[in-house]
Design an enzyme around this catalytic site. Sequence first.
Site, PDB file in Angstrom:
ATOM      1  N   GLU A  85      -6.992   8.818  -8.466  1.00 23.74           N
ATOM      2  CA  GLU A  85      -7.196   7.920  -7.082  1.00 23.74           C
ATOM      3  C   GLU A  85      -7.929   9.007  -6.060  1.00 23.74           C
ATOM      4  O   GLU A  85      -8.824   8.814  -5.455  1.00 23.74           O
ATOM      5  CB  GLU A  85      -6.166   7.086  -6.717  1.00 23.74           C
ATOM      6  CG  GLU A  85      -6.423   6.204  -5.335  1.00 23.74           C
ATOM      7  CD  GLU A  85      -5.024   5.873  -4.915  1.00 23.74           C
ATOM      8  OE1 GLU A  85      -5.213   4.672  -4.600  1.00 23.74           O
ATOM      9  OE2 GLU A  85      -4.122   6.731  -4.656  1.00 23.74           O
TER      10      GLU A  85
ATOM     11  N   TRP B  17       6.247  -2.497   6.083  1.00 26.29           N
ATOM     12  CA  TRP B  17       5.711  -1.404   5.138  1.00 26.29           C
ATOM     13  C   TRP B  17       6.882  -1.159   4.151  1.00 26.29           C
ATOM     14  O   TRP B  17       6.864  -1.562   3.201  1.00 26.29           O
ATOM     15  CB  TRP B  17       5.091  -0.351   5.709  1.00 26.29           C
ATOM     16  CG  TRP B  17       4.519   0.613   4.659  1.00 26.29           C
ATOM     17  CD1 TRP B  17       3.395   0.373   3.875  1.00 26.29           C
ATOM     18  CD2 TRP B  17       5.070   1.945   4.287  1.00 26.29           C
ATOM     19  NE1 TRP B  17       3.436   1.600   3.009  1.00 26.29           N
ATOM     20  CE2 TRP B  17       4.472   2.419   3.230  1.00 26.29           C
ATOM     21  CE3 TRP B  17       6.263   2.731   4.757  1.00 26.29           C
ATOM     22  CZ2 TRP B  17       4.659   3.360   2.645  1.00 26.29           C
ATOM     23  CZ3 TRP B  17       6.647   3.876   4.085  1.00 26.29           C
ATOM     24  CH2 TRP B  17       5.790   4.327   3.073  1.00 26.29           C
TER      25      TRP B  17
ATOM     26  N   ARG C 178      -1.621   0.875   7.759  1.00 27.11           N
ATOM     27  CA  ARG C 178      -1.877   0.153   6.738  1.00 27.11           C
ATOM     28  C   ARG C 178      -2.707  -1.123   7.034  1.00 27.11           C
ATOM     29  O   ARG C 178      -2.825  -1.392   8.510  1.00 27.11           O
ATOM     30  CB  ARG C 178      -0.445  -0.477   6.284  1.00 27.11           C
ATOM     31  CG  ARG C 178       0.174   0.674   5.385  1.00 27.11           C
ATOM     32  CD  ARG C 178      -0.321   1.226   4.302  1.00 27.11           C
ATOM     33  NE  ARG C 178       0.245   2.117   3.583  1.00 27.11           N
ATOM     34  CZ  ARG C 178       0.237   3.644   3.757  1.00 27.11           C
ATOM     35  NH1 ARG C 178      -0.776   3.999   4.516  1.00 27.11           N
ATOM     36  NH2 ARG C 178       0.830   4.553   3.237  1.00 27.11           N
TER      37      ARG C 178
ATOM     38  N   ASP D 229      -5.156  -4.174  -6.489  1.00 23.30           N
ATOM     39  CA  ASP D 229      -4.230  -3.014  -5.718  1.00 23.30           C
ATOM     40  C   ASP D 229      -3.296  -3.683  -4.863  1.00 23.30           C
ATOM     41  O   ASP D 229      -2.093  -3.254  -4.806  1.00 23.30           O
ATOM     42  CB  ASP D 229      -5.218  -2.404  -4.733  1.00 23.30           C
ATOM     43  CG  ASP D 229      -4.642  -1.229  -3.894  1.00 23.30           C
ATOM     44  OD1 ASP D 229      -3.879  -0.362  -4.646  1.00 23.30           O
ATOM     45  OD2 ASP D 229      -5.111  -1.208  -2.819  1.00 23.30           O
TER      46      ASP D 229
ATOM     47  N   SER E 202       7.111   8.681  -5.572  1.00 23.06           N
ATOM     48  CA  SER E 202       8.067   8.063  -6.816  1.00 23.06           C
ATOM     49  C   SER E 202       8.136   8.987  -7.968  1.00 23.06           C
ATOM     50  O   SER E 202       9.296   9.006  -8.315  1.00 23.06           O
ATOM     51  CB  SER E 202       7.412   6.696  -7.389  1.00 23.06           C
ATOM     52  OG  SER E 202       5.925   6.999  -7.663  1.00 23.06           O
TER      53      SER E 202
END
Length: 622
Positions: A126, A218, A249, A352, A435
Site C-alpha cells: 500500500e 476511530w 480520518r 477498504d 497489528s
Amino acid sequence: MPNFETVQVTTDLLICGGGMAAAGAAVEAAYWAKKNGLKVTLVDKAAFDRSGAVAMGLSAINEYIGYAAGDNSLEDYVKYVRQDLMGIARDDLVYNIARHVDGSVHLFEKWGLPIWTDENGKFVREGRWQIMINGESYKVIVAEAAKNAMKDAGCDIIERVFIVGPIMDGERVAGAYGFSTRENKFYVFNAKATIAVMGGAVHVFRPRSVGEGLGRSWYPPFNSGSTTYFTLQAGAEMTCQEIRFIPVRFKDAYGPVGAWFLLFKSRATSATGGEYMAERKAELNNWAPYGLVKPIPANLRNYLGMLDVDAGLGPLYMETAEAIQKLADAFKDDPKAFKKKMKTLENEAWEDFLDMTCSQALLWASSNIYPEQSRSEIAACEPYFIGSHSGGSGAWVSGPEDVSTPYKWGYGNMTTTKGLFTAGDGSGASSHKFSSGSHAEGRFAGKEAVRFILDNNTLPALGDVEALKAKALAPLARFEEFSALSTDPLLNPNYIRPMQFMFRLQKIMDEYAGGVVSAFKTSDKLLERGLELLAMLQDDSGKLAANGVYELERCWENVHRMWQAEAHVRTILFREETRWPGYYFRADKPKMDEANWKCFVNCTFKDGKWEMKKVPVVPMDV
Ligand code: FAD
C-alpha cells in the site's frame, strides 16, 4: 449484594488481554511452556476471536519489512519511526520488533489470512511499509492459531473476565484480580510472571460523536486504559505519556485514509481547494529537522490541515474523485479498459471500508457520496492513547539482550516491575508496530516471560484476597446500599454512575488538556486547573455505583481511563515545549526546544506520589 463466588486460578504465566500482542504472546509462550512443563493462562474481557482494535478487521498490515527479499532494511525502519516521533523513540525496541515482524506476517499467511499478491506473487504494497489484505477475519484467524497452540500445550483461555488490577508481592507482580462480566464470580490469578497487554485507551477525551453515536470513535471502544492502570499500579515506570495520537480520518464515521493517500495517491485539500501540504510548506521549517525530512511526521501533516481550519478554510476534504480519475486516465484511450479500471477502483474504495470500518460505507451510502464523483470530508479525530500506532505512550520496558542499548535490565520487554511484561499498546516509545508488530512483540515478550519464570520459579504470595474482592465489587455494594434512597436510581447524592463519571472526565480532558473543543490547544494554567479537577474526580471515583456486573465493568473502565488521563496531563505539563503540534499544542510554550527537551519524559506512581523525570534519548548507531 449478590453472593460472588471467588475463583482462584494458579498458573505459571498470566496473559491479561486477548488482542494482537496477547495472541502473539500466547502462541510463543505456549510453545516454550510445553517444552518446560509450564502452564499459561490468557484472560480477555471479551471473546478472543473478535476482541481488541482488530476486532472489526483491517484492510492493511502496516508493518512488513520484506527483509529477506531485500525490500527494506531494519535500519531504515528505525530511522522512519524516530523521524515520525519527532526524535523521541526507543530505537532498540523498534529494531527488535522490525527484525521479528516479517515472521509474524508469514505465520498469518500460513494460518489462512488472504494477503494481496501481484502477478509475480509478491505482496502488494500500500505504501513503503504496508501490505494489503482481505482482513475482515484477521483477528479470528490470529486468535484461532493462538487457541490451537494453547490447547496443544494444555493451557487455558478464560474469556469475559475483566481484569481490574495487579496483585503485588512486595516489588514483584504476583498476578491479577478481576471479575466475570457475565456471572457473579470474582477472579484472582496467581502467577510467576504476568504480561499486561490490554491495549490502549479511548474515550478519555470527549468524542466528536454525540447521542446515539457516542460509542463511535476511530479507536474501537473496547480498550479503556487497563494496561496503563495495571502497570502504573504495579509501580512500573511509564514513558511518553504525552504522546497521544490524533488520526485525520473521514469525518463522522472515522473511515481509514491510508489506502486513499498511499494506494490511490489522493490529495487532501481545504474547502476552497488549496492543498495545505503544499501551501503551508514553509511552516515545516519551524519544526526542523523533522519537518524537513520525508515522510513528514503524522502530527505535522495534521497540523498543516489544522492551520487551514483555524484560518477559516475548513472543512477539509479528501479528493477521492480526482484520485480515481487520475488512476483510470491511464486507460482513457481504451473505453472498455477504462470502464473496467473504474469499476475495480470503485470496488477497492468501498472494500477498504467494508474490511475495517463498515460504518463509513454506510455513511457514504446514506449521504449520497459516490467517491468517484465527489470529494469527501476529513477531520482530525479526538485524541487516543495507542502506543502501537502513531502515538507513543506505554510502559518503559527493557531492551533486548543482544542489542547494544543503555535501556536494559534483564528480560526483554519486562517493565521496571519484576515479573511484569508488556507489549503492543502497552510498551512505550516504540510506535509504528501496528497489528503485525504488536503480534511480533507479544511473541518476544512471551518467550522472555517464560525465560524469567525458569530463572525465578517460585509462586509469589497473593496477600489479602478478601480486601481485593471488596475493592473490586465496592460499586455494587454502594448501589445496593443507597439506590432506594431516591425515586430515580440514576440520581442520588450518595453515588455517581459510570456514564456520568465518564462525561465528567471527558469534559475535563476536552477543555483543559486540549481536546476537540479547545482545538487541541492547552497551556500550563489550563493543565494545572485540569489537575485540580482530576483530583476531585479521583475523590469521587470512590463513590462510583453499579447496578449489576455490566455497570461494574463500566465503573472500572472509567477508573482506568482516569489514571491514563492523569498520567497524560502531568506529562504534558512537565514537558515545557510543543514538540508534536497536530497532536497537542502548548500555547504558552509554542516552540520545540531541542536543547532542553529532546528526551523521554518518564513517570511513576509510587507510595501515593507521582514522580516525573527526563531520560536521555540515545539513538542506535544506524
Ligand atoms: P488490542 O489488539 O487492541 O487488544 C487489547 C485486548 O485487551 C483485547 O483483547 C481486549 O478485549 C483486552 N482488554 C482490554 N481491557 C481489558 C481488561 N480490563 N481485562 C481483560 N482484557 C482486557 N494495524 C495495522 O497493521 N493495520 C491497520 O490498518 C490498522 N488500523 C487500525 C485502525 C484502528 C482504528 C486502530 C485502533 C488500530 C489499527 N491498527 C492497525 C493497529 C492495531 O490494531 C494495533 O496495533 C493492535 O491491535 C495492538 O495490539 P494490542 O494487543 O496492544 O491491543
